[in-house]
Motif scaffolding. Structure first.
Motif, PDB file in Angstrom:
ATOM      1  N   THR A 200       8.329  -2.345 -11.002  1.00 26.42           N
ATOM      2  CA  THR A 200       7.103  -1.961 -10.047  1.00 26.42           C
ATOM      3  C   THR A 200       5.858  -1.152 -10.742  1.00 26.42           C
ATOM      4  O   THR A 200       4.459  -1.566 -10.559  1.00 26.42           O
ATOM      5  N   MET A 201       6.221  -0.390 -11.557  1.00 25.83           N
ATOM      6  CA  MET A 201       5.063   0.374 -12.438  1.00 25.83           C
ATOM      7  C   MET A 201       4.402  -0.839 -13.313  1.00 25.83           C
ATOM      8  O   MET A 201       3.388  -0.723 -13.659  1.00 25.83           O
TER       9      MET A 201
ATOM     10  N   TYR B 239       2.192  -2.437 -11.182  1.00 20.88           N
ATOM     11  CA  TYR B 239       0.790  -1.656 -10.846  1.00 20.88           C
ATOM     12  C   TYR B 239       0.105  -1.576 -12.203  1.00 20.88           C
ATOM     13  O   TYR B 239      -1.331  -1.565 -12.051  1.00 20.88           O
ATOM     14  N   GLU B 240       0.468  -1.264 -13.285  1.00 15.63           N
ATOM     15  CA  GLU B 240      -0.261  -1.262 -14.548  1.00 15.63           C
ATOM     16  C   GLU B 240      -1.129  -2.452 -14.903  1.00 15.63           C
ATOM     17  O   GLU B 240      -2.145  -2.386 -15.196  1.00 15.63           O
TER      18      GLU B 240
ATOM     19  N   GLN C 244      -2.094  -4.731 -12.570  1.00 16.59           N
ATOM     20  CA  GLN C 244      -3.065  -4.804 -11.290  1.00 16.59           C
ATOM     21  C   GLN C 244      -4.367  -3.927 -11.664  1.00 16.59           C
ATOM     22  O   GLN C 244      -5.196  -4.085 -11.218  1.00 16.59           O
ATOM     23  N   ASN C 245      -3.721  -2.635 -12.134  1.00 15.02           N
ATOM     24  CA  ASN C 245      -4.642  -1.652 -12.046  1.00 15.02           C
ATOM     25  C   ASN C 245      -5.809  -1.862 -13.133  1.00 15.02           C
ATOM     26  O   ASN C 245      -7.058  -1.203 -13.127  1.00 15.02           O
TER      27      ASN C 245
ATOM     28  N   GLU D   7       1.439   8.947  -7.770  1.00 12.59           N
ATOM     29  CA  GLU D   7       0.553   7.679  -7.368  1.00 12.59           C
ATOM     30  C   GLU D   7       1.274   7.438  -5.959  1.00 12.59           C
ATOM     31  O   GLU D   7       0.447   6.573  -5.268  1.00 12.59           O
TER      32      GLU D   7
ATOM     33  N   PHE E 199       4.444   6.245  -4.973  1.00 16.60           N
ATOM     34  CA  PHE E 199       5.625   5.436  -5.110  1.00 16.60           C
ATOM     35  C   PHE E 199       6.772   6.112  -4.322  1.00 16.60           C
ATOM     36  O   PHE E 199       7.036   7.261  -4.832  1.00 16.60           O
TER      37      PHE E 199
ATOM     38  N   PRO F  12       1.779   1.961  -4.042  1.00 16.36           N
ATOM     39  CA  PRO F  12       0.318   1.101  -3.778  1.00 16.36           C
ATOM     40  C   PRO F  12       0.459  -0.080  -3.985  1.00 16.36           C
ATOM     41  O   PRO F  12      -0.452  -0.967  -3.606  1.00 16.36           O
ATOM     42  N   VAL F  13       1.481  -0.995  -4.453  1.00 15.63           N
ATOM     43  CA  VAL F  13       1.331  -2.039  -4.595  1.00 15.63           C
ATOM     44  C   VAL F  13       2.244  -2.847  -3.392  1.00 15.63           C
ATOM     45  O   VAL F  13       2.253  -3.971  -3.468  1.00 15.63           O
TER      46      VAL F  13
END
Length: 241
Positions: free
Chosen positions: A20-21, A24-25, A27-28, A146, A148, A198-199
């Motif tokens: 998941t992270m 996120y990374e 996309q971020n 964040e 999650f 966030p995702v």
């Protein structure tokens, strides 16, 4: 559902916090090319390999994230040869669809990275590791900060006791980890199911079921030292509509 017409990458999806992270990374930093989640499951029990998460929650999770999910079904006692064969067949299929990059949530296991690269490169893929060499303590704290949310669904019984299974990943959990256990469980100490953050467009709802103990044959490298099996605690999760 995201527009995937121009996306050329997939993420090797475990259903846990590190994958998941990684998403996120990517996309971020504005790299939104990940358009598919790829997961292996046990075909007999319909559960994510090593995590024990049932397919129904895996599918609900992918839907909440908004990405399509591709599942590779493995036999219950799949050998490395059969795993590599099925994975290669799937990779060739994805390559034919225009995918050229494969993302992973690995953090510091060098041998695992080399294995992944050795499998992908001959098939024309680039292996990407957005979390590589990041500080695992800082990474899991960022995960919490964040917003999650994840629950521990599998633990290695040799390094953690049963009480850790079924707990949420929070500061209290981190504070209770024994010395020597990686905060992200990168050495296989524990595995998680991420259900909000966030995702996600919406949370994944579930209830905790039984906590069960299971054993699996030890790898050949461990059998040479007289060890025949490894034990794990699993927390079953049941979906809520």
């Amino acid at each position: 559902m995201k527009n995937i017409a121009d996306k050329k990458a997939f993420l090797n999806w475990s259903s846990g916090k590190d994958a998941t992270m990684a998403l996120y990374e990517v996309q971020n930093i504005g790299q939104n090319e990940i358009s598919l989640l790829l997961t292996t499951i046990n075909s007999k029990h319909q559960r994510v390999s090593m995590h024990g998460l049932h397919r129904s929650l895996l599918e609900a999770q992918a839907d909440a994230i908004g990405l399509p999910l591709k599942v590779i079904e493995l036999d219950e006692n799949a050998t490395m040869k059969s795993y590599n064969s099925k994975m290669s067949t799937t990779l060739l299929e994805l390559r034919g669809q225009g995918y050229i990059q494969s993302y992973f949530g690995d953090i510091f296991l060098e041998d695992l990275r080399k294995y992944r690269e050795s499998m992908l490169l001959p098939l024309g893929f680039q292996a990407k590791f957005p979390l590589w060499k990041k500080n695992t303590k800082q990474l899991v704290q960022k995960f919490i900060k964040e917003g999650f949310r994840a629950i521990v669904i599998c633990i290695n019984a040799e390094v953690l006791d049963k009480s850790f299974c079924g707990r949420l990943i929070d500061q209290s959990f981190l504070d209770d980890l024994p010395i020597g256990v990686d905060p992200c469980g990168e050495n296989g100490e524990f595995h998680t199911f991420c259900f909000d953050g966030p995702v996600f467009a919406k949370p994944v709802y579930f209830k905790k079921g039984d906590i069960v103990y299971k054993t699996y044959p030890a790898p050949k490298s461990e059998k040479s030292n007289g060890k025949t099996e490894n034990g794990y605690w699993f927390c079953d999760l049941e979906p809520i509509a």
